[in-house]
Design a protein around this motif. Structure first.
Motif, PDB file in Angstrom:
ATOM      1  N   ASP A 295       0.836  -1.196   0.000  1.00 25.46           N
ATOM      2  CA  ASP A 295       0.000   0.000   0.000  1.00 25.46           C
ATOM      3  C   ASP A 295       0.874   1.250   0.000  1.00 25.46           C
ATOM      4  O   ASP A 295       1.813   1.365   0.803  1.00 25.46           O
TER       5      ASP A 295
ATOM      6  N   THR B 268       0.418  -0.658   7.499  1.00 27.97           N
ATOM      7  CA  THR B 268      -0.650  -1.225   6.669  1.00 27.97           C
ATOM      8  C   THR B 268      -0.812  -2.727   6.891  1.00 27.97           C
ATOM      9  O   THR B 268      -1.404  -3.415   6.049  1.00 27.97           O
TER      10      THR B 268
ATOM     11  N   TYR C 293       1.261  -5.063   6.653  1.00 29.18           N
ATOM     12  CA  TYR C 293       1.987  -5.910   5.728  1.00 29.18           C
ATOM     13  C   TYR C 293       2.706  -7.016   6.497  1.00 29.18           C
ATOM     14  O   TYR C 293       3.297  -6.754   7.542  1.00 29.18           O
TER      15      TYR C 293
ATOM     16  N   TYR D 156      -1.005   8.251   8.433  1.00 29.83           N
ATOM     17  CA  TYR D 156      -1.843   7.118   8.041  1.00 29.83           C
ATOM     18  C   TYR D 156      -2.453   6.445   9.270  1.00 29.83           C
ATOM     19  O   TYR D 156      -3.636   6.091   9.279  1.00 29.83           O
ATOM     20  N   CYS D 157      -1.681   6.281  10.328  1.00 36.10           N
ATOM     21  CA  CYS D 157      -2.209   5.674  11.556  1.00 36.10           C
ATOM     22  C   CYS D 157      -3.289   6.549  12.181  1.00 36.10           C
ATOM     23  O   CYS D 157      -4.277   6.020  12.721  1.00 36.10           O
TER      24      CYS D 157
ATOM     25  N   LEU E  94      -6.425   5.878  10.239  1.00 41.27           N
ATOM     26  CA  LEU E  94      -7.028   4.595  10.594  1.00 41.27           C
ATOM     27  C   LEU E  94      -7.766   4.676  11.923  1.00 41.27           C
ATOM     28  O   LEU E  94      -8.819   4.056  12.101  1.00 41.27           O
TER      29      LEU E  94
END
Length: 285
Positions: free
Chosen positions: A122, A133, A135, A260-261, A264
Motif C-alpha cells: 500500500d 498497513t 503488511y 496514516y495511523c 485509521l
C-alpha cells in the motif's frame, strides 16, 4: 485464439471491477497488458471508465452494484472468461513483474491448488507504507473461477474455495489515494457503515474463532479472527492507533506512517459510532 467461453490452458484472464475509475484504470490495464482476456466489470460508471477500457483493449460488461461480494460473484458467473485461471485486480492496483510471471507459469503448469493468495503493498504520499498497513496482508485473488464462490458481503469479501490455496511471492501495488484524500474519506465513510453492520451481525452470532487466532498457517483466517476479537475491545480508536503505530512499528514509516495511523484511528471511530447508532435503533421500542 480461443473464443470467449472456450477455455484454453497456459493463459490467464484478468478481472477488474470498476466504478468511475478513469484516473486509475489506464495504469492498471498497462500492468496486465500481457493478458489476452481482460474483463472490466463496470457498475455503470458516469465518467470515461468504459471508453478507456475499450480503447486499451479490454472487454466491458456492466452490472448494477449491490455489494462487493455480490459483484464479484456476478462477474464470476457472467464473465465468460477465456481461461480457467482468473486474476482479480482492483482498478487502483498494479500487478508487479514477479507476480505476472508467477501467475502465467502456474497457468501453464499442473498446479494442484484451486486458488492462490498474494500480498499487497500500500502506497501513501509517494511511498510504500510497510509497517502501518499490516503488511504482509494476504488476499485470495488468483483462482480457478469455477472452484470459488463469493458470499454477498458488503465489504472485505472473501472467496470460499473448493480446494487448497497456495501462496505467491509477487505483489499487488495498491495506490488507494490516487483520487485524493477527500475521495478516500468518502469511500471509507461508506465502508464504516458496512463494517458496522457486519460487526453487529457477527456479535449477534456470538463466539470467537479461537483456533483462527493462533492459525498463522492461514493468514486470511488469522486476520479475520483478530478482527472479530477487536469488535469486543474498548477504546478501539486509541487501541487501533497504538497497535498500528507502536506494535506494528508504523513509526518507522516516518511522517506518512504517523498520518496514516491517525486516519485509521479516525476510521475506527466512525465504525464505532455507526455501530452504536445501529444498536440504539435496535433498542428503541
Amino acid at each position: 485464439m480461443a473464443g470467449v467461453g472456450a477455455e484454453s490452458t497456459g493463459m490467464v484472464s484478468v478481472l477488474i471491477l470498476t466504478h468511475n475509475e478513469e484516473i486509475n484504470l489506464p495504469d492498471c490495464l498497462k500492468s496486465v497488458a500481457w493478458s489476452d482476456d481482460i474483463l472490466v466489470f463496470d457498475s455503470f460508471s458516469s465518467d470515461r471508465t468504459v471508453e478507456i477500457a475499450r480503447s486499451l483493449g479490454a472487454r466491458v460488461q456492466q452490472h448494477a452494484f449491490e455489494n462487493y461480494g455480490a459483484q464479484r460473484e456476478a462477474a464470476r458467473n457472467l464473465g465468460g472468461f477465456k481461461h480457467e485461471w482468473v486474476l482479480a485486480v482492483d482498478a487502483d492496483e498494479r500487478v508487479d513483474g514477479e507476480l505476472a510471471d508467477e501467475v502465467r507459469a502456474i497457468a501453464a503448469g499442473q498446479s494442484t491448488h484451486a486458488a492462490y493468495r498474494m500480498r499487497r503493498k500500500d502506497f501513501f504520499q509517494g511511498r510504500w507504507i510497510r509497517h502501518a498497513t499490516l503488511y504482509p496482508s494476504w488476499f485470495v485473488r488468483f483462482l480457478r473461477h469455477r472452484q470459488v464462490r463469493y458470499d454477498p458481503r458488503e465489504v472485505h469479501e472473501y472467496p470460499t474455495v473448493d480446494g487448497t490455496v497456495g501462496e505467491l511471492k509477487g505483489h499487488l501495488l495498491h495506490h488507494s489515494f490516487n483520487k485524493g484524500l477527500d475521495e478516500w474519506w468518502t469511500k471509507h465513510r461508506a465502508y464504516s457503515g458496512a463494517e458496522a453492520r457486519a460487526e453487529l451481525a457477527a456479535l449477534r452470532r456470538g463466539g470467537l474463532d479461537l483456533v483462527g487466532l493462533f492459525d498463522w498457517r492461514d493468514p486470511v483466517r488469522h486476520r479475520q479472527a483478530l478482527k472479530a476479537l477487536s469488535f469486543r475491545m474498548p477504546a478501539r480508536p486509541v487501541l487501533r492507533f497504538l497497535y498500528m503505530y507502536v506494535l506494528r512499528c508504523g513509526l518507522l514509516d516516518g511522517g506518512p506512517g504517523y498520518r496514516y495511523c491517525r486516519m485509521l484511528a479516525e476510521y475506527e471511530r466512525l465504525i464505532v459510532r455507526n455501530l452504536r447508532n445501529l444498536k440504539s435503533v435496535e433498542a428503541e421500542p
